[in-house]
Design a protein around this motif. Structure first.
Motif, short mmCIF file in Angstrom:
data_model
loop_
_atom_site.label_atom_id
_atom_site.label_comp_id
_atom_site.label_asym_id
_atom_site.label_seq_id
_atom_site.Cartn_x
_atom_site.Cartn_y
_atom_site.Cartn_z
N ALA A 24 101.13 30.08 -18.26
CA ALA A 24 100.68 28.69 -18.38
C ALA A 24 99.29 28.62 -18.99
O ALA A 24 99.00 27.74 -19.81
N VAL A 25 98.42 29.57 -18.63
CA VAL A 25 97.07 29.60 -19.22
C VAL A 25 97.16 29.89 -20.71
O VAL A 25 96.48 29.24 -21.52
N LEU A 26 98.01 30.84 -21.09
CA LEU A 26 98.17 31.13 -22.52
C LEU A 26 98.81 29.96 -23.25
O LEU A 26 98.49 29.69 -24.41
N GLY A 27 99.74 29.25 -22.60
CA GLY A 27 100.33 28.06 -23.21
C GLY A 27 99.30 26.97 -23.42
O GLY A 27 99.29 26.28 -24.44
N ALA A 28 98.39 26.82 -22.43
CA ALA A 28 97.32 25.84 -22.59
C ALA A 28 96.39 26.25 -23.73
O ALA A 28 95.88 25.38 -24.46
N ALA A 29 96.20 27.55 -23.92
CA ALA A 29 95.39 28.01 -25.06
C ALA A 29 96.09 27.66 -26.38
O ALA A 29 95.43 27.28 -27.36
N GLY A 30 97.40 27.75 -26.41
CA GLY A 30 98.14 27.32 -27.59
C GLY A 30 97.99 25.83 -27.84
O GLY A 30 97.84 25.38 -28.98
N ALA A 45 95.41 24.07 -26.92
CA ALA A 45 94.03 23.89 -27.37
C ALA A 45 93.91 24.24 -28.85
O ALA A 45 93.16 23.58 -29.59
N ALA A 46 94.64 25.25 -29.28
CA ALA A 46 94.62 25.60 -30.70
C ALA A 46 95.19 24.47 -31.56
O ALA A 46 94.65 24.15 -32.62
N MET A 47 96.26 23.84 -31.09
CA MET A 47 96.83 22.71 -31.85
C MET A 47 95.87 21.53 -31.86
O MET A 47 95.75 20.83 -32.86
N GLU A 48 95.19 21.30 -30.75
CA GLU A 48 94.21 20.21 -30.71
C GLU A 48 93.07 20.49 -31.67
O GLU A 48 92.59 19.58 -32.36
N ALA A 49 92.64 21.75 -31.75
CA ALA A 49 91.58 22.12 -32.69
C ALA A 49 92.03 21.91 -34.13
O ALA A 49 91.26 21.43 -34.97
N VAL A 50 93.27 22.25 -34.42
CA VAL A 50 93.79 22.03 -35.77
C VAL A 50 93.79 20.54 -36.10
O VAL A 50 93.43 20.13 -37.22
N ASP A 51 94.18 19.70 -35.15
CA ASP A 51 94.17 18.25 -35.39
C ASP A 51 92.76 17.73 -35.66
O ASP A 51 92.55 16.88 -36.53
N VAL A 52 91.78 18.23 -34.91
CA VAL A 52 90.39 17.80 -35.12
C VAL A 52 89.90 18.27 -36.49
O VAL A 52 89.26 17.51 -37.23
N SER A 99 101.21 21.53 -22.51
CA SER A 99 101.43 22.89 -23.03
C SER A 99 101.49 23.91 -21.90
O SER A 99 102.38 24.78 -21.87
N GLY A 100 100.55 23.82 -20.97
CA GLY A 100 100.54 24.77 -19.86
C GLY A 100 101.73 24.61 -18.94
O GLY A 100 102.32 25.60 -18.51
N PRO A 117 102.66 37.66 -23.95
CA PRO A 117 101.57 36.77 -24.35
C PRO A 117 101.81 36.01 -25.65
O PRO A 117 101.47 34.84 -25.76
N LEU A 118 102.41 36.67 -26.63
CA LEU A 118 102.66 35.98 -27.91
C LEU A 118 103.65 34.83 -27.73
O LEU A 118 103.44 33.73 -28.24
N VAL A 119 104.71 35.07 -26.98
CA VAL A 119 105.71 34.02 -26.75
C VAL A 119 105.09 32.85 -25.98
O VAL A 119 105.33 31.69 -26.30
N ALA A 120 104.27 33.16 -24.99
CA ALA A 120 103.62 32.10 -24.21
C ALA A 120 102.70 31.26 -25.10
O ALA A 120 102.69 30.03 -25.01
N PHE A 121 101.95 31.90 -25.98
CA PHE A 121 101.05 31.17 -26.88
C PHE A 121 101.86 30.30 -27.85
O PHE A 121 101.51 29.14 -28.08
N LEU A 122 102.94 30.83 -28.38
CA LEU A 122 103.77 30.07 -29.33
C LEU A 122 104.44 28.87 -28.65
O LEU A 122 104.58 27.80 -29.25
N ILE A 123 104.87 29.05 -27.42
CA ILE A 123 105.45 27.91 -26.69
C ILE A 123 104.39 26.84 -26.49
O ILE A 123 104.67 25.64 -26.63
N GLY A 124 103.17 27.25 -26.17
CA GLY A 124 102.08 26.29 -26.01
C GLY A 124 101.77 25.55 -27.30
O GLY A 124 101.43 24.37 -27.28
N LEU A 125 101.89 26.23 -28.45
CA LEU A 125 101.66 25.58 -29.74
C LEU A 125 102.64 24.43 -29.98
O LEU A 125 102.27 23.36 -30.44
N GLY A 126 103.90 24.67 -29.68
CA GLY A 126 104.92 23.68 -29.98
C GLY A 126 105.35 22.82 -28.81
O GLY A 126 106.31 22.06 -28.93
N ALA A 127 104.66 22.90 -27.70
CA ALA A 127 105.10 22.20 -26.49
C ALA A 127 105.11 20.69 -26.67
O ALA A 127 106.07 20.01 -26.29
#
Length: 188
Positions: free
Chosen positions: A7-13, A15-22, A76-77, A93-103
């Motif tokens: 869930a923490v890694l998903g939240a990081a994903g 956050a990455a999408m939010e950063a891309v939007d900004v 995402s988390g 970890p990679l799968v968790a991050f990718l799920i967070g990106l597209g959540a």
């Protein structure tokens, strides 16, 4: 990997999408996204999410963007944590991050399909009940038992009425039997 770390890694994903939007907003408007007013978008119909009449709305402000960002992190988390708890053997970890990106996109798509799924499930359940009742009526008729008083001649609501009882065949009056074989398809 346990569900909390996923869930923490998903939240990081998220956050990455939010950063891309900004970043996209800063590059597009040359200012921070919370300072972008609807009427500064040139032309106002450039974005598909701008509805008629929204051109004159004030900028959302940094508080609204903070709330939206926190909600994206929660979505995402939470989704990543649920997937990790459901399938712990395939989570890394990679799968968790990718799920967070597209959540967020996945949740948006699912929420558009939920009314359709509920309607289809209701129709399927209703169809199963009607079919089961028809099968029970046919089984009773074949065993020689009379139908219940609410079912005159074994008919159910929506079924064909006037069907002959077993053992009493009726003549077939379909279109194929009404054709005259000598005239090439006329009605007798």
């Amino acid at each position: 990997m346990d569900w909390f770390m996923a869930a923490v890694l998903g939240a990081a994903g998220g956050a990455a999408m939010e950063a891309v939007d900004v970043i996209k907003s800063i590059r597009w408007h040359r200012q921070m996204p919370w300072n972008v007013q609807s009427d500064t978008i040139d032309p106002p119909q450039r974005r598909s999410d701008v509805r008629p009449g929204e051109e004159l709305l004030p900028a959302p402000g940094w508080k609204a963007y903070c709330v939206a960002g926190v909600l994206r992190l929660l979505v995402s988390g939470a989704l990543t944590g649920v997937v990790a708890a459901t399938y712990p053997q395939s989570m890394n970890p990679l799968v968790a991050f990718l799920i967070g990106l597209g959540a967020l996109s996945a949740v948006q798509q699912i929420t558009t399909l939920v009314p359709l799924m509920v309607k289809s499930a209701g129709r399927a359940a209703l169809g199963g009940v009607v079919e089961e009742a028809q099968q029970q009526t046919q089984a009773l008729q074949q065993n020689g038992q009379p139908p219940s008083p609410g079912q005159a001649n074994g008919a159910l609501p929506g079924s064909q009425t006037g069907s002959p009882p077993p053992g009493n065949p009726q003549p077939v009056t379909g279109v194929a039997t009404q054709q005259d074989p000598t005239s090439g398809g006329g009605v007798a």
